[in-house]
Design a protein around this motif. Structure first.
Motif, PDB file in Angstrom:
ATOM      1  N   LEU A 105       4.886  11.323   1.961  1.00 39.35           N
ATOM      2  CA  LEU A 105       4.711   9.896   1.703  1.00 39.35           C
ATOM      3  C   LEU A 105       3.307   9.724   1.140  1.00 39.35           C
ATOM      4  N   TYR A 106       3.155   8.867   0.114  1.00 37.22           N
ATOM      5  CA  TYR A 106       1.844   8.557  -0.452  1.00 37.22           C
ATOM      6  C   TYR A 106       1.527   7.085  -0.242  1.00 37.22           C
ATOM      7  N   ILE A 107       0.328   6.830   0.268  1.00 35.93           N
ATOM      8  CA  ILE A 107      -0.140   5.467   0.475  1.00 35.93           C
ATOM      9  C   ILE A 107      -1.536   5.348  -0.111  1.00 35.93           C
ATOM     10  N   ARG A 108      -1.944   4.121  -0.428  1.00 29.85           N
ATOM     11  CA  ARG A 108      -3.268   3.890  -1.013  1.00 29.85           C
ATOM     12  C   ARG A 108      -3.960   2.759  -0.273  1.00 29.85           C
ATOM     13  N   ASP A 109      -5.268   2.932  -0.022  1.00 33.25           N
ATOM     14  CA  ASP A 109      -6.012   1.863   0.634  1.00 33.25           C
ATOM     15  C   ASP A 109      -6.473   0.841  -0.401  1.00 33.25           C
ATOM     16  N   GLN A 110      -7.189  -0.192   0.022  1.00 35.31           N
ATOM     17  CA  GLN A 110      -7.545  -1.268  -0.894  1.00 35.31           C
ATOM     18  C   GLN A 110      -8.585  -0.852  -1.927  1.00 35.31           C
ATOM     19  N   ASP A 111      -9.269   0.286  -1.698  1.00 34.95           N
ATOM     20  CA  ASP A 111     -10.222   0.811  -2.676  1.00 34.95           C
ATOM     21  C   ASP A 111      -9.581   1.821  -3.620  1.00 34.95           C
ATOM     22  N   TRP A 130       0.955   7.242  -9.914  1.00 38.22           N
ATOM     23  CA  TRP A 130       0.723   8.518  -9.223  1.00 38.22           C
ATOM     24  C   TRP A 130       0.152   9.571 -10.174  1.00 38.22           C
ATOM     25  N   PHE A 131       0.489   9.459 -11.460  1.00 42.67           N
ATOM     26  CA  PHE A 131      -0.027  10.394 -12.460  1.00 42.67           C
ATOM     27  C   PHE A 131      -1.344   9.935 -13.078  1.00 42.67           C
ATOM     28  N   GLU A 132      -1.656   8.648 -12.961  1.00 43.63           N
ATOM     29  CA  GLU A 132      -2.783   8.119 -13.722  1.00 43.63           C
ATOM     30  C   GLU A 132      -3.971   7.673 -12.881  1.00 43.63           C
ATOM     31  N   LEU A 133      -3.768   7.255 -11.636  1.00 45.08           N
ATOM     32  CA  LEU A 133      -4.847   6.674 -10.845  1.00 45.08           C
ATOM     33  C   LEU A 133      -5.427   7.687  -9.869  1.00 45.08           C
ATOM     34  N   GLY A 134      -6.741   7.649  -9.703  1.00 45.47           N
ATOM     35  CA  GLY A 134      -7.428   8.533  -8.772  1.00 45.47           C
ATOM     36  C   GLY A 134      -8.793   7.980  -8.434  1.00 45.47           C
ATOM     37  N   ASN A 194       0.816  -1.218   0.000  1.00 38.45           N
ATOM     38  CA  ASN A 194       0.000   0.000   0.000  1.00 38.45           C
ATOM     39  C   ASN A 194       0.845   1.262   0.000  1.00 38.45           C
ATOM     40  N   ILE A 195       2.159   1.115   0.101  1.00 40.77           N
ATOM     41  CA  ILE A 195       3.074   2.261   0.007  1.00 40.77           C
ATOM     42  C   ILE A 195       3.319   2.526  -1.471  1.00 40.77           C
TER      43      ILE A 195
END
Length: 326
Positions: A253-259, A301-305, A237-238
């Motif tokens: 720091l950028y992290i992402r959850d499972q959604d 980081w540039f493509e997902l949101g 998730n990091i």
């Protein structure tokens, strides 16, 4: 396009960003991620919602986790100065032919619901339930020790249009990235509370939420979170960091959850209170604008949101591309 002059007498007075509603598919997983790992504090929970605040915040919540069939963003919230500002905001959005409605929200007073011209769902309020201070209850500090929500960053298919609209509301540009070939703005950071930004807009398919961010005490808190995540099942998730941005000077720091919801952990930006502070311009081809030092940003980081509930997305017609990692 040139950055518009700051509107120092806006139609209504926005104090700061306030809260975000994240739609999540597994409420228990999200509770473990945002509470047990990041360290946000639960202020209310039931079968379908969890309300969270950070350690310095007195308002009831800065994040609402809502159980849903798919991950998305329900709304971005902003606090205004007074009840009169809410009425002025309603009149202003109506004058722009944008939808308005007065809605009921738990733990809040009157809430004005609306959308910006790109379709981002927004809500404004003057009063939220106030909770006792916990910033000196040090036994509650855990995870990255989040102190307060700091900003939202959105993908916009037309950053110049977004900057103009939010500038009309009184947000002031602190830094921006320009594409020298077209003269258009590729990204811009805009503030109300005296930091580098409450909102930011980045060129891309949108509108989508790129990330929400929390302010933490020191870079060492970020290192502690990395150690924790890497040894408790969250290493994947990091996404990016740690490093330092050129724009904002932030240690990040950028992290992402499972959604797929992205969170930036953030410290070390600077004060921007003076009304005559001139925006700082960066060239899109300068790689230090987004990474002063550290590994280059990954393509994700540039493509997902995260998409906004009930909002169609569109492609940007600005084809300028930043430097990205393979």
């Amino acid at each position: 396009m040139p950055i518009p002059a700051a509107n120092l007498n806006p139609p209504f007075n926005i104090v700061r960003l306030s809260h975000v509603e994240l739609r999540v598919t597994d409420l228990a997983w999200s509770r473990t991620f945002y509470v047990d790992t990041l360290g946000l504090q639960v202020t209310h929970e039931d079968a379908t919602h969890i309300y969270l605040r950070a350690m310095e915040e007195r308002g009831h919540h800065c994040v609402i986790l809502e159980k849903a069939d798919a991950g998305s963003v329900g709304v971005l919230g902003f606090k205004v100065w007074s009840e009169d500002d809410l009425d002025r905001a309603e009149a202003w959005f109506k004058s722009r032919d944008l939808p308005t409605a007065w809605i009921q929200r738990p733990f809040m007073g009157r809430v004005l619901s609306t959308r910006d011209p790109m379709g981002i769902p927004l809500e404004f309020y003057a009063q939220m339930d106030r909770l006792p201070s916990i910033h000196q209850k040090y036994k509650l500090y855990q995870g990255v020790k989040p102190l307060r929500i700091d900003h939202f960053n959105m993908f916009s298919p037309n950053v110049d249009a977004s900057v103009q609209f939010y500038g009309d509301m009184g947000f002031r540009v602190t830094e921006y990235t320009a594409d020298e070939e077209t003269g258009r703005t590729w990204a811009a950071w805009m503030q109300r509370k005296g930091g580098v930004h409450d909102v930011a807009f980045t060129n891309g398919t949108g509108p989508r939420l790129h990330h929400l961010a929390f302010w933490v005490p020191t870079p060492l808190n970020i290192i502690d979170l990395l150690d924790l995540m890497s040894t408790t099942g969250y290493v994947t998730n990091i996404e990016r960091g740690p490093g330092r941005h050129g724009i904002s000077n932030a240690f990040f720091l950028y992290i992402r959850d499972q959604d797929g919801h992205r969170t930036e952990i953030y410290c070390s930006d600077y004060q921007t209170i003076d009304p005559d502070m001139e925006p700082i311009k960066w060239d899109l081809k300068d790689p230090q604008r987004q990474t002063l030092w550290g590994a280059a940003a990954p393509r994700s980081w540039f493509e997902l949101g995260s998409t906004f509930e009930g909002t169609d997305i569109m492609e940007s017609d600005l084809n300028a591309q930043p430097i990205v990692a393979p």
